[in-house]
Design an enzyme around this catalytic site. Structure first.
Site, mmCIF file in Angstrom:
data_model
loop_
_atom_site.group_PDB
_atom_site.id
_atom_site.type_symbol
_atom_site.label_atom_id
_atom_site.label_comp_id
_atom_site.label_asym_id
_atom_site.label_seq_id
_atom_site.Cartn_x
_atom_site.Cartn_y
_atom_site.Cartn_z
ATOM 1 N N TYR A 1 -58.731 -10.979 -35.498
ATOM 2 C CA TYR A 1 -57.957 -9.996 -36.262
ATOM 3 C C TYR A 1 -58.792 -9.339 -37.358
ATOM 4 O O TYR A 1 -59.612 -9.987 -38.007
ATOM 5 C CB TYR A 1 -56.772 -10.700 -36.935
ATOM 6 C CG TYR A 1 -55.704 -11.195 -35.975
ATOM 7 C CD1 TYR A 1 -55.142 -10.345 -35.020
ATOM 8 C CD2 TYR A 1 -55.272 -12.506 -36.031
ATOM 9 C CE1 TYR A 1 -54.153 -10.804 -34.147
ATOM 10 C CE2 TYR A 1 -54.282 -12.965 -35.169
ATOM 11 C CZ TYR A 1 -53.732 -12.111 -34.233
ATOM 12 O OH TYR A 1 -52.769 -12.570 -33.381
ATOM 13 N N LYS B 1 -48.028 -40.867 -50.500
ATOM 14 C CA LYS B 1 -47.155 -39.690 -50.628
ATOM 15 C C LYS B 1 -47.639 -38.572 -49.709
ATOM 16 O O LYS B 1 -48.771 -38.623 -49.208
ATOM 17 C CB LYS B 1 -47.163 -39.210 -52.081
ATOM 18 C CG LYS B 1 -48.551 -38.804 -52.566
ATOM 19 C CD LYS B 1 -48.557 -38.465 -54.031
ATOM 20 C CE LYS B 1 -49.986 -38.175 -54.470
ATOM 21 N NZ LYS B 1 -50.065 -37.798 -55.880
ATOM 22 N N MET C 1 -53.295 -18.127 -35.451
ATOM 23 C CA MET C 1 -52.269 -19.168 -35.545
ATOM 24 C C MET C 1 -52.558 -20.346 -34.611
ATOM 25 O O MET C 1 -52.416 -21.507 -34.996
ATOM 26 C CB MET C 1 -50.891 -18.581 -35.226
ATOM 27 C CG MET C 1 -49.762 -19.551 -35.477
ATOM 28 S SD MET C 1 -48.142 -18.898 -35.076
ATOM 29 C CE MET C 1 -47.860 -17.742 -36.400
HETATM 30 C C1 LIG Z 1 -51.250 -38.394 -56.238
HETATM 31 C C2 LIG Z 1 -51.303 -39.383 -57.337
HETATM 32 C C3 LIG Z 1 -52.319 -40.347 -57.383
HETATM 33 C C4 LIG Z 1 -53.469 -40.401 -56.405
HETATM 34 O O1 LIG Z 1 -54.389 -39.370 -56.733
HETATM 35 P P1 LIG Z 1 -55.788 -39.271 -55.945
HETATM 36 O O2 LIG Z 1 -56.553 -38.284 -56.747
HETATM 37 O O3 LIG Z 1 -55.468 -38.766 -54.589
HETATM 38 O O4 LIG Z 1 -56.372 -40.615 -55.923
HETATM 39 C C5 LIG Z 1 -52.249 -41.305 -58.372
HETATM 40 N N1 LIG Z 1 -51.258 -41.299 -59.278
HETATM 41 C C6 LIG Z 1 -50.265 -40.382 -59.274
HETATM 42 C C7 LIG Z 1 -49.200 -40.447 -60.310
HETATM 43 C C8 LIG Z 1 -50.268 -39.380 -58.312
HETATM 44 O O5 LIG Z 1 -49.293 -38.460 -58.338
#
Ligand SMILES: *Cc1c(COP(=O)(O)O)cnc(C)c1O
Length: 320
Positions: free
Chosen positions: A216, A3, A264
């Protein structure tokens, strides 16, 4: 778990690199993320872990993605559309998504007719030693025992939980950040190899007199006559502003603290002791500068540091 564009590293190249390890499925958080992998030819199951909206179910089906459901309406709509694999999300204490472990009753008649192919829960504090992981695991076990049919795939563990208690009591695990080189500390039983590096080139080097400021808001002042290098990497690349005056980079094997606020497009480094020159390559992340270390220096979460890496960064994938 791929993801969030594989935590900022690129979902498709990461998925291709993982293919040879024969993962059971890929985990995504949005329909668009799943559809991107499908469109690119990924054939394995893709599980959409965020709750699926009923209105999205036709598109989820069209992309052959496995939805996560937790309501009578959701399951009925999925079945009315033709059924197929789906996952039941059980909330055992995170209180983010899923059906409460202690409120399954209204769902049981539906589950008896339309059994999920998998069920899972997510831990809220897998990095902490607070006993909550065991509590959630027990709630999950109790909830699963009440399901009319045992789903084929039961799973609970994210990276930190995997590192803590291997092997899992269930059928598969959901590593995310571990895959991207972030472990759970030096004393952990399982430690990942670093997989991500972030380099930038020095564009200019200048002398700064004692007492003069850099960047900055003049938050950094030279305590002595200093050499300051300007590198082509800024917060629009994902070098977070918060790292300014906190984290350091490596150049020619020496530490080069980030001097002043990260801008930036550029950041300045104090290279007085590093002896760096124009054209030198600086390492912000790499085998000697782990994501965990840099995040800790900057007071950031390693998750945010990684997922904050921006599209503007030119990317090179090695051995993938
Ligand atoms: C993001 C996520 C994971 C993975 O989590 P990590 O801590 O990065 O291993 C596993 N299960 C679900 C449902 C998640 O949303």
């Amino acid at each position: 778990m791929v993801k969030a564009d594989a935590y900022g590293l690129g979902a498709l190249p990461v998925a291709r690199a993982l293919e040879s390890l024969d993962p059971m499925a890929y985990g995504v958080a949005t329909l668009a993320e799943g559809a991107e992998l499908r469109a690119a030819g990924i054939r394995r199951p893709i599980i959409l872990f965020s709750p699926a909206r009923v209105a999205d179910l036709p598109s989820i089906r069209a992309a052959s993605i496995t939805p996560t459901l937790a309501s009578v309406d959701g399951v009925e709509a999925w079945m009315a559309g033709g059924g197929g694999d789906w996952q039941l999300s059980i909330d055992t204490g995170m209180h983010r998504a899923g059906v409460r472990w202690d409120a399954l009753d209204p769902l049981l008649p539906t589950l008896a007719r339309h059994a999920p192919s998998g069920a899972f829960t997510h831990f809220h504090s897998s990095e902490l030693d607070d006993g909550s992981l065991e509590v959630q695991e027990e709630r999950f076990r109790a909830a699963v025992a009440r399901l009319p049919v045992r789903p084929r795939l039961l799973h609970t563990q994210n990276s930190a939980a995997i590192v803590r208690s291997t092997p899992s009591a269930w059928d598969c695990v959901r590593p995310g950040i571990f895959l991207y080189g972030v472990g759970s500390g030096v004393r952990a039983a399982l430690r990942p190899e670093p997989v991500v590096a972030l380099h930038a080139r020095i564009l200019e080097v200048r002398d700064v007199h004692a007492g003069e400021s850099v960047s900055y808001d003049a938050t950094w002042r030279a305590a002595r006559p200093s050499r300051v290098a300007t590198v082509a990497c800024g917060y629009a690349d994902g070098l977070r502003r918060h790292l300014g005056n906190r984290a350091h980079a490596l150049v020619r094997g020496a530490r080069a603290p980030i001097a002043g606020v990260v801008t930036m497009d550029m950041a300045m480094l104090d290279v007085t002791d590093a002896g760096a020159g124009v054209g030198d390559v600086v390492t912000f992340l790499g085998a000697e500068r782990t994501v965990e270390e840099v995040a800790a220096e900057g007071g950031l979460s390693p998750y945010e540091l990684l997922t904050g890496l921006r599209q503007r960064l030119p990317r090179a994938y090695r051995g993938a």
